[in-house]
Design an enzyme around this catalytic site. Structure first.
Site, PDB file in Angstrom:
ATOM      1  N   CYS A 283     -79.818 -65.492 -29.570  1.00 12.81           N
ATOM      2  CA  CYS A 283     -80.937 -64.632 -30.060  1.00 12.81           C
ATOM      3  C   CYS A 283     -80.577 -64.531 -31.586  1.00 12.81           C
ATOM      4  CB  CYS A 283     -80.706 -63.097 -29.407  1.00 12.81           C
ATOM      5  SG  CYS A 283     -81.246 -63.179 -27.770  1.00 12.81           S
TER       6      CYS A 283
ATOM      7  N   GLU B 289     -81.134 -92.894 -21.412  1.00 11.01           N
ATOM      8  CA  GLU B 289     -81.029 -91.713 -22.545  1.00 11.01           C
ATOM      9  C   GLU B 289     -80.657 -92.234 -23.780  1.00 11.01           C
ATOM     10  OE1 GLU B 289     -82.638 -89.089 -23.038  1.00 11.01           O
ATOM     11  OE2 GLU B 289     -81.471 -88.082 -24.488  1.00 11.01           O
TER      12      GLU B 289
ATOM     13  N   HIS C  31     -81.007-110.570 -14.163  1.00  8.28           N
ATOM     14  CA  HIS C  31     -82.510-110.835 -13.422  1.00  8.28           C
ATOM     15  C   HIS C  31     -83.195-110.820 -14.619  1.00  8.28           C
ATOM     16  CE1 HIS C  31     -80.517-110.490  -9.659  1.00  8.28           C
ATOM     17  NE2 HIS C  31     -79.995-109.273  -9.956  1.00  8.28           N
TER      18      HIS C  31
END
Ligand code: AGP
Length: 612
Positions: free
Chosen positions: A2, A485, A508
């Protein structure tokens, strides 16, 4: 988080100083606001919910040229963002008024004690109990009883207090929340959460330290040690910030400021929720009962973007600690694929804003199919919180940077907390293991602070790699989501193509991408899969690839197998995503800044995607 502002003096109208200051502080929180002054022998308190510009006329009502005032702009933690929960808060006799930033962890105990003495409360906030406690403990010298009352508060606080018997003073105290005094020669004195609130009046400030208290009057500050009560010397600094720079706390961008807020964000999200001695997580205001959780036989986590990656970490953590099947699903897919869920499924939606359209739709679908629904969310009272059976709030504060950093970290902390909480209900962890987990979790903020001290090392790596056009980020197990991320951060901040992959998947297909022009960022921190990631790195290097390794401090062997290192602190594996993401946030930030891009508002992005 705040915002607080106060002024005492005879040169400026105190209510105008406060309202101007609140505008400057709205980036810290903006779901409600209020101010208080002393008018005659009583208090005048105006409050409203909503953005300041919409309630300014309400706050100005009855205000004139008073010589003292305090104000507050709120980012709700306890209690919905409504008028009765807005600050300031008063005691029953309306002689004392308080504004507060932080979290009082023992507020429920104090509220019970004060209620038993006849105090009546109007709000759901932790802050209101401070006004009543000050009144309850008041003695003839208010400063003495102020100190005694503040010593009973546990948790984090920056306080500004008015008392009708001292019409030119603002009392203050701080612990784990910023609070600053502003000195203005002969024009009065200021108090605020950060310099942004007072820069248009003064650049001479005193940064208060933890466990200090005192008061300001129109000409000076009176500062004391909370522990000893002894007076303290006043250290003044002159700032050369412009007001906008002040909102960034002196950092170049909000994103960099928010990366540095992460230690406190973790502390605030953990605040009041850990009982290390008993190895318990405390979620006292959680609306879903342990009995309801005990009936769950499957968990689905659903979210978008960075929030989804935090949910993927949650999948790994929850399955390991709670031995329950967990799926992490992109909300935009989940909502359309006719999923098989029922009343024994717990669906967890995770979101910073609580307003993401796909995530809201996914949770609606879950409810419609009888699932128990839960949210892990940052914004109090957001739409998502009104559509679930229970909400676990994270306390990241307003996140201004569009690219999420501190909110992501807080979401992961939220999953770590919930997994520990659920592991006790499902009896899948010993109390010793829970105690060790909690002990390590409490060390995370300090470890992040230690890592942030070396951000220049990350900058050097960013300078070396800023012109590459493709990257492959590799991670395994708990840190596969970290790789995803990290790649997203680089993509959205620097517009460079970066792909996150499970490092076991490299051979892969993606290995075909690798050559001198496609660096690999590999998460090679100490773990049970360390050797596996190491062999993937050697496969990459055999293709003449440059490798940046996220390494655990002191792991000399790792440093020899990579071209450049991003160092993290050591922790238990289940908590390693919290530390490994930090250098990846910084790397993406520095590359973006080096390229002269708009770090806080990257092209094409919005902070909250409220449409499909
Ligand atoms: C993260 O850096 C992005 N800003 C974006 O992926 C974001 O995480 C996503 O839009 C979800 O937002 P939410 O957390 O508010 O639901």
């Amino acid at each position: 988080m705040c915002g607080i502002i106060g002024y005492t003096g005879s040169v400026f109208a105190a209510s105008k100083v406060v309202l101007d200051g609140l505008e400057r502080l709205e980036y810290r929180g903006y779901d409600s606001a209020g101010l208080a002054t002393i008018k005659g022998s009583g208090l005048l308190v105006n409050r409203g919910s909503g953005k300041l510009r919409l309630i300014r006329s309400v706050l100005e009502k009855g205000m004139g040229s008073e010589s003292v005032a305090i104000g507050h702009t709120r980012w709700a933690t306890h209690g919905k963002p409504t008028e009765e929960n807005a600050h300031p808060h008063v005691d029953n006799a309306r002689r004392i008024v308080v504004v507060h930033n932080g979290i009082i962890e023992n507020y429920l105990d104090l509220k019970g004690e004060l209620s038993a003495k006849g105090h009546r409360f109007d709000s759901q906030t932790d802050t209101e109990i401070i006004a009543h406690l000050l009144a309850d403990m008041e003695n003839p010298d208010f400063l003495v009883s102020f100190r005694q009352a503040v010593l009973r508060l546990e948790g984090a606080y920056a306080l500004a207090v008015l008392h009708v018997n001292y019409p030119d003073r603002i009392f203050f105290a701080r612990k784990n929340c910023p609070l600053i005094v502003g000195h203005s020669e002969n024009e009065g004195m200021f108090l605020g959460s950060d310099p942004a609130a007072m820069l248009s009046y003064t650049r001479t400030v005193t940064y208060l330290n933890d466990l200090e208290y005192g008061y300001i009057d129109p000409t000076s500050v009176h500062l004391f040690s909370l522990n000893s009560g002894e007076p303290l010397p006043i250290q003044k600094e002159v700032l050369d910030w412009n007001p906008v720079a002040a909102e960034k706390g002196g950092y170049r961008h909000f994103m960099l400021k928010e990366i540095h807020e992460q230690p406190d964000v973790v502390r605030n999200t953990l605040g009041g929720r850990l009982d290390e001695a008993r190895g318990k997580v405390l979620l006292p205001d959680f609306q879903i009962s342990p009995e309801q959780f005990s009936k769950i036989d499957r968990i689905v986590i659903t979210a978008c973007g960075t929030a989804y990656y935090s949910g993927l970490v949650g999948k790994y953590v929850l399955e390991r600690l709670c031995r329950i099947p967990v799926d992490a699903e992109l909300a935009s897919e989940f909502r359309y694929r006719d999923p098989v869920i029922n009343e024994k499924t717990l669906v967890i939606a995770v979101s910073q804003s609580g307003e993401t359209a796909d995530t809201l739709a996914a949770i609606e679908l879950a409810r419609a199919r009888g699932a128990t629904t839960m949210a892990i969310v940052n914004v109090k009272g957001s739409s998502l919180t009104r559509r679930v059976d229970g909400t676990l709030y994270i306390h990241a504060g307003p996140e201004i940077g569009v690219a999420s950093t501190k909110a992501y970290l807080a979401m992961v902390v939220g999953f770590e907390l919930f997994a520990l909480y659920l592991s006790e209900i499902r009896n899948t962890l010993s109390s010793d293991s829970r105690r060790e987990f909690i002990h390590e979790l409490k060390l995370i903020p300090g470890k992040i602070e230690e890592q942030l001290k070396h951000k220049e090392d990350v900058l050097q790596v960013a300078q070396k790699y800023q012109n590459y056009r493709n990257f492959l980020y590799l991670g395994r197990d708990y840190n596969y989501p970290t790789a995803l991320e990290g790649a997203l951060k680089l993509k959205e901040l620097s517009y460079i193509h970066a792909e996150g992959y499970a490092s076991g998947e490299m051979k892969h297909g993606p290995i075909a991408l690798l050559d001198r022009d496609c660096p690999v960022v590999a998460i090679l921190s100490e773990s049970s899969v360390y050797e596996k990631v190491l062999s993937n790195i050697q496969e990459a290097r055999a293709r003449d690839c440059l490798v940046i390794g996220v390494l655990t401090e002191g792991s000399t062997h790792s440093a020899s197998v990579v071209d450049d290192s991003l160092i993290t602190q050591r922790t238990i594996e289940v908590l390693s995503p919290l530390l490994n993401v930090i250098p990846l946030q910084l790397f993406a930030y520095f590359v973006s800044d080096l390229k002269g891009l708009d770090v806080d508002q990257p092209r094409n992005l919005a902070k909250s995607v409220t449409v499909e």
